[in-house]
Design a protein around this motif. Structure first.
Motif, PDB file in Angstrom:
ATOM      1  N   GLN A   1      22.228   0.692  -0.721  1.00 41.78           N
ATOM      2  CA  GLN A   1      21.061   0.581  -1.597  1.00 41.78           C
ATOM      3  C   GLN A   1      21.069  -0.747  -2.347  1.00 41.78           C
ATOM      4  N   ALA A   2      22.231  -1.102  -2.873  1.00 43.93           N
ATOM      5  CA  ALA A   2      22.335  -2.354  -3.620  1.00 43.93           C
ATOM      6  C   ALA A   2      22.072  -3.544  -2.707  1.00 43.93           C
TER       7      ALA A   2
ATOM      8  N   VAL B   1      26.387  -5.405 -10.706  1.00 46.24           N
ATOM      9  CA  VAL B   1      25.667  -4.195 -10.301  1.00 46.24           C
ATOM     10  C   VAL B   1      26.665  -3.046 -10.250  1.00 46.24           C
ATOM     11  N   GLY B   2      26.523  -2.116 -11.194  1.00 45.86           N
ATOM     12  CA  GLY B   2      27.484  -1.021 -11.322  1.00 45.86           C
ATOM     13  C   GLY B   2      28.354  -1.263 -12.537  1.00 45.86           C
TER      14      GLY B   2
ATOM     15  N   ASP C   1      22.748  -0.947 -13.934  1.00 50.47           N
ATOM     16  CA  ASP C   1      23.314   0.360 -13.595  1.00 50.47           C
ATOM     17  C   ASP C   1      22.175   1.360 -13.470  1.00 50.47           C
TER      18      ASP C   1
ATOM     19  N   VAL D   1      29.588  -0.963  -7.268  1.00 54.18           N
ATOM     20  CA  VAL D   1      29.121   0.418  -7.318  1.00 54.18           C
ATOM     21  C   VAL D   1      30.182   1.360  -6.772  1.00 54.18           C
TER      22      VAL D   1
ATOM     23  N   PRO E   1      17.467  -2.805 -10.299  1.00 58.56           N
ATOM     24  CA  PRO E   1      18.349  -3.645  -9.480  1.00 58.56           C
ATOM     25  C   PRO E   1      17.710  -4.966  -9.064  1.00 58.56           C
TER      26      PRO E   1
ATOM     27  N   ILE F   1      28.699  -6.787  -6.692  1.00 61.50           N
ATOM     28  CA  ILE F   1      28.413  -5.377  -6.430  1.00 61.50           C
ATOM     29  C   ILE F   1      29.676  -4.571  -6.692  1.00 61.50           C
TER      30      ILE F   1
ATOM     31  N   THR G   1      18.312  -3.913  -1.821  1.00 59.75           N
ATOM     32  CA  THR G   1      17.505  -4.425  -2.936  1.00 59.75           C
ATOM     33  C   THR G   1      17.803  -5.888  -3.213  1.00 59.75           C
ATOM     34  N   ILE G   2      19.075  -6.235  -3.244  1.00 54.49           N
ATOM     35  CA  ILE G   2      19.452  -7.625  -3.515  1.00 54.49           C
ATOM     36  C   ILE G   2      18.896  -8.538  -2.436  1.00 54.49           C
TER      37      ILE G   2
END
Length: 228
Positions: free
Chosen positions: A124-125, A35-36, A59, A108, A95, A106, A128-129
């Protein structure tokens, strides 16, 4: 810190939901989500693909996703040809795709705001995860941050979906060590890893041992966060 080479897989009981993940990492059958996809995440996704894992790249910037789907690099250290191992990867701005992964990394950005890392993208990540995380998964935070972020901020977000860290899923911190423009490769750069529990550390160390030559383990996430 310990510089001993990690075992092929951590010692876990057959009733442990994380035991299957240890096997999947060893056999390269685990799916890895990054993620990112910036100067940290993209080289890592490439290394993971080169190691033989299936890759999901996530992303928020549509242009980055479109470029990777077309096999185009937007990072000066990587040419289009370098990205060939990622040709079978899945790239998305959603995501929630992290829910299809066994290992979620992660990476980001955490730009400085008033002298401290801005963790809004990490929040945020994590939120959501946490909604889509599968039982028996491993979540690793690589984003630059301050000590305490993993256990005080990230873990509660991940547990909002009802699963419990260190029981249903593993959590670890490993500071990114990428130096853009440097001759030092990701594989040749020692990786510091600290998990929420010894078994979390073992899983994360076993994973990173597939993409780097040396893994250095710490007592926990806070020590790994301080190492940055």
């Amino acid at each position: 810190m310990s510089t001993a080479a990690p075992p092929d897989s951590p010692t876990l009981s057959h009733s442990d939901p994380l035991a299957d993940l240890a096997t999947a990492i060893s056999e390269r059958t685990a799916t890895i989500a990054v993620v990112g996809l910036g100067y940290v995440g993209l080289p890592l996704a490439l290394a993971v693909a080169q190691a033989g894992f299936d890759v999901i790249g996530i992303d928020a910037v549509p242009d980055k996703v479109a470029a990777l789907r077309a096999g185009r690099s937007y990072i000066s250290d990587l040419s289009d040809a370098d990205l060939a191992p990622l040709s079978t990867g899945r790239f998305t701005t959603d995501p929630a795709a992290a829910g299809d992964a066994d290992v979620v990394i992660i990476a980001v950005p955490t730009p400085l705001r008033d002298g401290a890392p801005d963790l809004s993208l990490v929040e945020q990540a994590g939120a959501t995860i946490g909604r889509v995380l599968r039982r028996g998964a491993l979540v690793i935070l690589e984003s630059t941050t301050y000590p305490g972020t993993t256990d005080e901020l990230l873990v509660p977000l991940l547990e909002r979906g009802g699963l419990r860290a260190a029981r249903d899923f593993a959590v670890a911190f490993s500071p990114e060590r990428v130096d853009p423009g440097s001759r030092h490769t990701l594989r040749a750069t020692p990786k510091v890893v600290g998990g929420l529990t010894p078994s979390c550390t073992g899983l994360a160390a076993a994973f990173y041992a597939t993409v780097v030559d040396e893994v250095v383990t710490t007592r926990g996430p806070r020590e790994a966060e301080m190492a940055k």
